[in-house]
Each structure stands twice: as structure tokens, then as C-alpha cells.
Design a protein around this motif. Structure first.
Motif, PDB file in Angstrom:
ATOM      1  N   THR A  41      56.777 -24.503 -94.957  1.00  0.00           N
ATOM      2  CA  THR A  41      55.522 -23.999 -94.913  1.00  0.00           C
ATOM      3  C   THR A  41      54.400 -24.908 -93.937  1.00  0.00           C
ATOM      4  OG1 THR A  41      56.014 -22.783 -97.004  1.00  0.00           O
ATOM      5  CG2 THR A  41      54.001 -23.645 -96.851  1.00  0.00           C
ATOM      6  N   GLN A  80      53.358 -17.559 -99.704  1.00  0.00           N
ATOM      7  CA  GLN A  80      54.354 -17.401-100.799  1.00  0.00           C
ATOM      8  C   GLN A  80      54.559 -17.126-101.833  1.00  0.00           C
ATOM      9  OE1 GLN A  80      56.028 -21.879-100.106  1.00  0.00           O
ATOM     10  NE2 GLN A  80      57.546 -21.389-101.492  1.00  0.00           N
ATOM     11  N   ASP A 157      56.351 -15.972 -95.741  1.00  0.00           N
ATOM     12  CA  ASP A 157      56.792 -16.973 -96.645  1.00  0.00           C
ATOM     13  C   ASP A 157      57.190 -17.027 -97.526  1.00  0.00           C
ATOM     14  OD1 ASP A 157      56.760 -19.940 -97.320  1.00  0.00           O
ATOM     15  OD2 ASP A 157      55.289 -20.203 -97.102  1.00  0.00           O
ATOM     16  N   GLU A 158      58.504 -16.789 -97.156  1.00  0.00           N
ATOM     17  CA  GLU A 158      59.177 -16.506 -99.038  1.00  0.00           C
ATOM     18  C   GLU A 158      59.016 -14.818 -99.189  1.00  0.00           C
ATOM     19  OE1 GLU A 158      60.283 -19.538-101.844  1.00  0.00           O
ATOM     20  OE2 GLU A 158      60.162 -21.173 -99.490  1.00  0.00           O
TER      21      GLU A 158
HETATM   22 MG   LIG Z   1      57.156 -23.157 -98.672  1.00  0.00          MG
END
Ligand SMILES: [Mg+2]
Ligand SMILES: Nc1ncnc2c1ncn2[C@@H]1O[C@H](COP(=O)(O)OP(=O)(O)OP(=O)(O)O)[C@@H](O)[C@H]1O
Length: 224
Positions: A41, A80, A157-158
Motif C-alpha cells: 500500500t 482497501q 488496493d485489494e
Molecule cells: Mg495494504
């Protein structure tokens, strides 16, 4: 777009989140994998200037991302936890919000909102309250809000974190169909199996930069 890290690294006091790193990225589909806390990240946040390097610099199409004057817009980022980036309660208003301050008329903003909703078959979400949406619906709404602003690069992010098999499939297809340059951070290794290039981070260091199969093999070794 051309992303260039020139000795860019991040430390928080004595803790090194990302070792200084030099590399250039211009491929269209980039995957980033690695253990929790490995620096993924942090690496991604440097690309849109959310985090500033404590050494070196990061350039996107020649512009230093730490330079406030270069402004936002070129790099779209889906966090995320996408609930953290929805600003207004109703999906349609949230998408429109990102388009304000660009000299567009109300009619132009409305047209862009409708166009992005249509692009993702999400017109039925337009008048829903964001906090009532399911995880997959929220991912789609967040994608609409970010892509409405026409970013040259999209960082996710994810994006399939917390999604069930059906929503995971839906979001994977949405990502695969994007024509924007896309950087995906994920623990879902299938997601990056067709990507052009995959970076593996370990303890704040870039330890592999390879085609998906080789990168995943390296990651499995690390994960032990
Ligand atoms: Mg992360
Ligand atoms: N604002 C901060 N202050 C202090 N330490 C930080 C900060 N942000 C990140 N770190 C530390 O930097 C390291 C890398 O964090 P980062 O969020 O980049 O990891 P990650 O690879 O994205 O992990 P995950 O898979 O869990 O999301 C971690 O040790 C983390 O605790």
C-alpha cells in the motif's frame, strides 16, 4: 502513463515501510503481491502522492507526485476499504461530487454520471444509499466514482477482499475489461495471473519483478 521511481523510499521514524527503490512502469496491467505489512500500500500511495517519499522521488509522466501543484486526477485510487472513500450518501451524488470544480456544467456532470453508471451496468445503484450496499455493490460504486474522473492510471488496493465468489467474479471481470492502465494490489493470486508484470514486496523491499507465474512462485517461497 509512465511511472518512475527514482530512489524513492518511505520511513516512519526508524521503521522502514519501503526501501529506496528505482524502477519504471509503463505496462497496462500491473499486479502487486506480498505478505501483510510488506509495503504494497505504501508503494501504491506514492504513485498518487497520498504518501510522500522520505527519500528520492516518484514521477508520473514526468510530474513529481509530491508536488502539490501537479494536482490530483491523473491517478485514481480505490482504497482497501472502499466505504472510506464514499463522501456523499447517495451513489449518484457521490459520483457527481468527484466531477465538481472542473468547470463542467450541471448537464455535463449529469451526462458523465449516467455514462459511467451505464458502463458498469450500475444504473440500478444510482439512487441507493452507499452505506446500505453490499460489498460488491460498493466496489462497483467506488469504481464508478473514480473512473468518472477519467484517471490515466487506476490503482485498486485489494479490490476482491471480503467479496463472495460471485461478486469477486464480477469485480474481476470489471477490472479485466478496463482500458485504463491498472495497478492491482491483491492477496488473490488468480487475479494477477494474466497480468503483464507482477511486483513482489517483502519486508519493505521489492524482491521480484517478473511475469505472473515466476512472481507467484517467489511469493510462495517467501510465505513458506
Ligand atoms: Mg495494504
Ligand atoms: N502511517 C504509518 N505510520 C507508521 N507506520 C506505517 C504507516 N503506514 C504504514 N506503516 C508501516 O509500514 C509497513 C508497510 O505497510 P503497508 O501498509 O504498505 O503494508 P501492506 O503490504 O499494504 O500490508 P497489507 O497486506 O496488510 O495491507 C508496515 O509495517 C506498516 O506498519
Amino acid at each position: 502513463m509512465d511511472i518512475r521511481f527514482e530512489g524513492a523510499g518511505v520511513s516512519y521514524g526508524k521503521r522502514v515501510a519501503l526501501q529506496p527503490l528505482t524502477l519504471e512502469i509503463s505496462e497496462r496491467r500491473i499486479g502487486i503481491i506480498g505478505l501483510n505489512g510488506s509495503g504494497k500500500t505504501t508503494f501504491a500511495r506514492l504513485i498518487n502522492g497520498l504518501t510522500k517519499p522520505t527519500t528520492g522521488r516518484v514521477l508520473v509522466d514526468g510530474r513529481d507526485t509530491a508536488d502539490e501543484k501537479s494536482g490530483p486526477g491523473a491517478v485514481g485510487f480505490i482504497f482497501q476499504s472502499p466505504q472510506n472513500q464514499i463522501i456523499l450518501p447517495i451513489v449518484r451524488d457521490d459520483i457527481a461530487f468527484g466531477l465538481k470544480g472542473r468547470g463542467l456544467s450541471k448537464a455535463e456532470i449529469d451526462a458523465k454520471v449516467e455514462a459511467v453508471l451505464a458502463r458498469f451496468n450500475a444504473a440500478h445503484l444510482a439512487d441507493r444509499r452507499a452505506h446500505e450496499l453490499s460489498g460488491g455493490e460498493l466496489q462497483v460504486a467506488a469504481l464508478c466514482s473514480v473512473l468518472a474522473t477519467d484517471p490515466g492510471i487506476l490503482i485498486l488496493d485489494e479490490p476482491t477482499n471480503q467479496l463472495d465468489l460471485r461478486n469477486r467474479g464480477l469485480v474481476q471481470k470489471l477490472i479485466d475489461d478496463l482500458h485504463e492502465q491498472t495497478i492491482v494490489i491483491t492477496h488473490d493470486l488468480d487475479l494477477v495471473s494474466c497480468y503483464d508484470r507482477v511486483l513482489v514486496f517483502h519486508e519493505g523491499q521489492l524482491v521480484a519483478d517478473a511475469r505472473p507465474a515466476e512472481a507467484v512462485r517467489r511469493y510462495r517461497e517467501i510465505a513458506g
